[in-house]
Design an enzyme around this catalytic site. Structure first.
Site: not given
Ligand code: FAD
Length: 384
Positions: A364, A367
């Site tokens: 969601e 951080s």
């Molecule tokens: P990325 O976006 O690839 O980020 C990787 C890292 O880069 C992170 O540290 C991030 O903070 C950093 N980063 C990325 N962009 C920036 C920026 N512009 N500036 C600084 N730092 C940045 N999603 C749904 O749609 N529905 C759900 O029900 C749902 N449930 C979940 C349940 C679990 C157990 C998990 C693990 C995830 C779930 N998610 C769900 C997905 C979750 O919302 C995403 O994993 C999350 O938004 C982060 O996206 P990502 O994993 O692609 O990481």
């Protein structure tokens, strides 16, 4: 803001605490080891009214306020974050969004079932290639007569294999990149050409059904679109802004459980001839957890109060989610430290609390994303 709970809110808290102590806490460790919460919990959550808590009564909900919702999610989170997440997603992200954006037909068709627990919802925004940058999603919905045909995939979907309806976000206008070309759909989870695969090997929330969804030409009627065409990103962001409050409340529950566990253990475990609670550095760990619990709870209640009074709340929700999720990780880690070596084995709850807390700083909105949202609100400059 009045910090005194009303009699009704106190009653909701008592109900949620008793429910959690009876139906959730005694089983949480076993569900974690078995990698599955007992699915019977969904009907129980529906019967007690938690799955429709903030949905208007005319659609089968209880019409409760958001502070009551925060109290319920805190108590459930104190017992088991995997169970708390079932409610936060099905009620907070799906049912509430249908209530806010749906046509009368969509509300009549889905809300009574979602509120009773007869049906469960999941929220399909994240894709294998797009998480933080959700507006770059590539799932396509193509109009064919009075239907849309949807193709793409979704990743990490909470409740994914259990859900009956997916609130799904897809691109309806490929010529418009970014958030403007996205629309929202209510897709029945048993639709042909929709396959679901459970994601295993999670660090925490092991009992929760997290899934990958593959859509290979899923056909839905045009009436399945939720909200106006091209407004899907606004639908998603409105859901997540309120959703962050329930994640924050769930984190308060984790931190409170960490405090309970640390105090109890420190009173029993003896070293150097006295209970470890007598050692000042152990008290420091407990004091740090206690401050985190109080601060996270107050920030969460502020959001609930703003929502209930119809005031803007998005930045406060990001603030509460950011602080409470980081606080839950700190609190669980401090509680583990109080337990010494015993904190490292799953006979004691601290390890599970830490594993479950860890995802709260990720989903969601990570951080980092919350900091960018708060920074944008304070400076007027978008870093996205
Ligand atoms: P990325 O976006 O690839 O980020 C990787 C890292 O880069 C992170 O540290 C991030 O903070 C950093 N980063 C990325 N962009 C920036 C920026 N512009 N500036 C600084 N730092 C940045 N999603 C749904 O749609 N529905 C759900 O029900 C749902 N449930 C979940 C349940 C679990 C157990 C998990 C693990 C995830 C779930 N998610 C769900 C997905 C979750 O919302 C995403 O994993 C999350 O938004 C982060 O996206 P990502 O994993 O692609 O990481």
């Amino acid at each position: 803001m009045n910090l005194e709970l009303s009699e009704e809110q106190e009653a909701v808290r008592r109900l949620a605490r008793a429910f959690t102590e009876r139906e959730v806490s005694p089983y949480a460790a076993d569900w974690d080891r078995a990698e599955s919460v007992d699915r019977a919990i969904v009907k129980k959550l529906g019967d007690v009214g938690f799955l429709g808590l903030t949905v208007p009564e005319e659609y089968g909900g209880s019409g409760g306020d958001h502070l009551s919702y925060a109290l319920v999610t805190e108590e459930l989170g104190r017992g088991d974050s995997a169970v708390r997440g079932i409610v936060s997603v099905s009620l907070g992200l799906v049912a509430k969004t249908v209530a806010a954006w749906g046509t009368e037909e969509q509300k009549r068709s889905w809300l009574p079932r979602l509120c009773s627990g007869e049906a469960l919802g999941c929220f399909g925004l994240t894709e294998p290639g797009t998480g933080s940058d959700a507006a770059a999603l590539t799932t396509r919905a193509v109009r064919e007569g009075d239907a849309y045909v949807i193709t793409g995939s979704k990743m990490f979907i909470t409740n994914g294999t259990w859900a009956d309806v997916v609130l799904l976000f897809a691109r309806t206008d490929p010529a418009t990149p970014g958030h403007r070309g996205i629309s929202a759909f209510l897709v029945p989870a048993d639709a042909p050409a929709l396959t679901r695969r459970e994601v295993h090997g999670k660090l925490g929330l092991r009992g929760q059904a997290t899934a990958e969804l593959a859509l290979d030409g899923v056909r839905v009627p045009a009436s399945a679109m939720l909200g106006p065409e091209g407004k899907g990103f606004s639908v998603a962001m409105s859901a997540l802004a309120k959703g962050r409050m329930s994640v924050a409340a769930g984190c308060v529950g984790i931190a409170q459980a960490a405090l309970d566990a640390a105090v109890s253990y420190a009173g029993q475990r003896e070293q150097f001839g006295k209970p470890i609670a007598h050692h000042q550095l152990v008290q420091e760990l407990i004091a740090d957890i206690s401050v985190d619990v109080d601060a996270a709870r107050l920030l969460t209640w502020r959001v609930a109060d703003l929502i209930d009074r119809g005031r803007p709340f998005a930045t406060e929700a990001s603030t509460a989610k950011l602080f409470a999720s980081e606080a839950a990780v700190r609190a669980a880690s401090n509680a583990l430290q109080v337990h010494g070596g015993y904190g490292y084995i799953d006979e004691y709850p601290a390890g599970k609390l830490l594993r479950d807390a860890r995802v709260m700083t990720l989903y969601e909105g990570t951080s980092q994303i919350q900091k960018l949202l708060i920074g944008r609100a304070r400076t007027g400059v978008s870093a996205f």
